[in-house]
Design a protein around this motif. Structure first.
Motif, PDB file in Angstrom:
ATOM      1  N   SER A   3       4.042  -1.465   3.605  1.00  0.00           N
ATOM      2  CA  SER A   3       4.398  -0.204   2.954  1.00  0.00           C
ATOM      3  C   SER A   3       5.911  -0.044   3.000  1.00  0.00           C
ATOM      4  CB  SER A   3       3.724   0.978   3.664  1.00  0.00           C
ATOM      5  OG  SER A   3       4.218   1.096   4.995  1.00  0.00           O
ATOM      6  N   LEU A  28      -8.275   8.500   6.419  1.00  0.00           N
ATOM      7  CA  LEU A  28      -7.986   7.424   7.368  1.00  0.00           C
ATOM      8  C   LEU A  28      -6.491   7.121   7.346  1.00  0.00           C
ATOM      9  CD1 LEU A  28     -10.881   4.920   6.547  1.00  0.00           C
ATOM     10  CD2 LEU A  28     -10.794   6.590   8.398  1.00  0.00           C
ATOM     11  N   SER A  29      -5.951   6.767   8.506  1.00  0.00           N
ATOM     12  CA  SER A  29      -4.539   6.401   8.601  1.00  0.00           C
ATOM     13  C   SER A  29      -4.425   4.917   8.928  1.00  0.00           C
ATOM     14  CB  SER A  29      -3.851   7.223   9.701  1.00  0.00           C
ATOM     15  OG  SER A  29      -2.493   6.841   9.829  1.00  0.00           O
ATOM     16  N   PHE A  30      -3.625   4.221   8.145  1.00  0.00           N
ATOM     17  CA  PHE A  30      -3.395   2.790   8.372  1.00  0.00           C
ATOM     18  C   PHE A  30      -1.952   2.613   8.838  1.00  0.00           C
ATOM     19  CE2 PHE A  30      -6.894   3.058   5.440  1.00  0.00           C
ATOM     20  CZ  PHE A  30      -7.749   2.045   5.839  1.00  0.00           C
ATOM     21  N   THR A  51      -6.872   3.607  -2.542  1.00  0.00           N
ATOM     22  CA  THR A  51      -8.300   3.508  -2.243  1.00  0.00           C
ATOM     23  C   THR A  51      -8.481   2.401  -1.207  1.00  0.00           C
ATOM     24  OG1 THR A  51      -8.989   4.278  -4.427  1.00  0.00           O
ATOM     25  CG2 THR A  51     -10.585   2.995  -3.183  1.00  0.00           C
ATOM     26  N   GLN A  52      -8.967   2.769  -0.029  1.00  0.00           N
ATOM     27  CA  GLN A  52      -8.943   1.793   1.069  1.00  0.00           C
ATOM     28  C   GLN A  52      -9.774   0.547   0.776  1.00  0.00           C
ATOM     29  OE1 GLN A  52     -11.439   0.943   3.372  1.00  0.00           O
ATOM     30  NE2 GLN A  52     -12.987   2.544   3.143  1.00  0.00           N
ATOM     31  N   SER A  62      -5.390   7.309   3.564  1.00  0.00           N
ATOM     32  CA  SER A  62      -6.371   7.025   2.527  1.00  0.00           C
ATOM     33  C   SER A  62      -7.699   7.672   2.886  1.00  0.00           C
ATOM     34  CB  SER A  62      -6.567   5.512   2.372  1.00  0.00           C
ATOM     35  OG  SER A  62      -7.675   5.222   1.548  1.00  0.00           O
ATOM     36  N   HIS A  63      -8.082   8.696   2.129  1.00  0.00           N
ATOM     37  CA  HIS A  63      -9.370   9.357   2.317  1.00  0.00           C
ATOM     38  C   HIS A  63      -9.613   9.749   3.777  1.00  0.00           C
ATOM     39  CE1 HIS A  63     -10.564   8.375  -1.821  1.00  0.00           C
ATOM     40  NE2 HIS A  63      -9.959   7.236  -1.610  1.00  0.00           N
ATOM     41  N   VAL A  95       0.830  -1.206   0.000  1.00  0.00           N
ATOM     42  CA  VAL A  95       0.000   0.000   0.000  1.00  0.00           C
ATOM     43  C   VAL A  95       0.863   1.253   0.000  1.00  0.00           C
ATOM     44  CG1 VAL A  95      -2.003  -1.103   1.074  1.00  0.00           C
ATOM     45  CG2 VAL A  95      -0.211  -0.101   2.529  1.00  0.00           C
ATOM     46  N   ASP A 105       0.420   5.969   0.049  1.00  0.00           N
ATOM     47  CA  ASP A 105      -0.472   7.088   0.340  1.00  0.00           C
ATOM     48  C   ASP A 105      -1.493   7.289  -0.782  1.00  0.00           C
ATOM     49  OD1 ASP A 105       0.346   7.878   2.854  1.00  0.00           O
ATOM     50  OD2 ASP A 105       1.857   9.277   2.112  1.00  0.00           O
ATOM     51  N   THR A 149      -9.025  -3.291   1.656  1.00  0.00           N
ATOM     52  CA  THR A 149      -9.728  -3.790   2.839  1.00  0.00           C
ATOM     53  C   THR A 149     -10.785  -4.829   2.482  1.00  0.00           C
ATOM     54  OG1 THR A 149     -11.215  -1.866   2.794  1.00  0.00           O
ATOM     55  CG2 THR A 149      -9.297  -1.749   4.246  1.00  0.00           C
TER      56      THR A 149
END
Length: 224
Positions: free
Chosen positions: A36, A47-49, A13-14, A44-45, A8, A10, A18
């Protein structure tokens, strides 16, 4: 144990990753690793993963699944990221993507002469990488399996599970997650959506994608 690596970046598209992650992790002996560069969190949009694996430190995988998103062109232009995708694809039994993730596979030289799917707004860019675009929810060409736009990640995941563990396993996952799509509108396909809706989305996508076409065509010349 079958290992699936999802690289993944930055502005991925989550749902591209997911959704497959949710489906694949329903199978006990499939390990899904989301990674990453440098194990850095990705955005992503809004949200932080985080708590991601380090893509550079993964030696091999059975399946690599590359998600798409508006950040995919930046990912293509990141040599370190693209080299990692290319390296892991060389160890994988299946090379796969969801949505515009096929752009990344193409840029890595993994789609030459292959039929592939993508999001409808990106589909006509695939020939830049020597691929043959095919409009479908899931396209398989040899060991390359590509999913169409965003929500096709669920169909893709079921196809992959069927390939790895058989149709019964895939259908059990489908039932457990109650995946029985019945959308309230027939607007999920560019060919069937109302004309005014199609043009509104095309206008929006054009603004979001910016100079994507120029950058893809420039990179495609390098791949060719």
């Amino acid at each position: 144990m079958t290992t699936v690596v999802i690289p993944v970046y930055d502005h991925v598209t989550q749902l591209d990753f997911t959704a497959p992650h949710q489906f694949l992790t329903m199978i006990p002996d499939i390990e899904v690793v989301v990674a990453s560069i440098g194990a850095k969190p990705v955005i992503s949009h809004g949200l932080s993963f985080d708590r991601l694996a380090d893509l550079d430190k993964i030696d091999r995988c059975d399946v690599i699944c590359v998600p798409g998103g508006l950040g995919c062109i930046d990912a293509i232009e990141d040599k370190r990221f693209l080299d990692a995708v290319r390296r892991l694809a060389g160890t994988a039994a299946y090379v796969t993507s969801v949505c515009s993730g096929s752009m990344i596979l193409g840029a890595a030289g993994l789609l030459k002469g292959k039929r592939a799917a993508s999001h409808w707004a990106w589909l006509d860019l695939l020939p830049s990488f020597g691929a043959s675009p095919e409009k479908a929810r899931v396209v398989r060409d040899g060991n390359v399996i590509t999913g169409g736009g965003v929500t096709a990640g669920a169909d893709f995941a079921l196809t992959l599970i069927s390939e790895l563990r058989g149709e019964d396993a895939a259908q059990c996952v489908q039932l457990a997650l109650e995946y029985a799509p019945a959308p309230p509108f027939d607007a999920g396909d560019a060919d069937t959506a109302p004309t005014h809706v199609r043009y509104a989305v095309i206008d929006q996508m054009s603004k979001l994608m910016g100079d994507t076409r120029r950058r893809v065509e420039s990179f495609g010349k390098q791949v060719a």
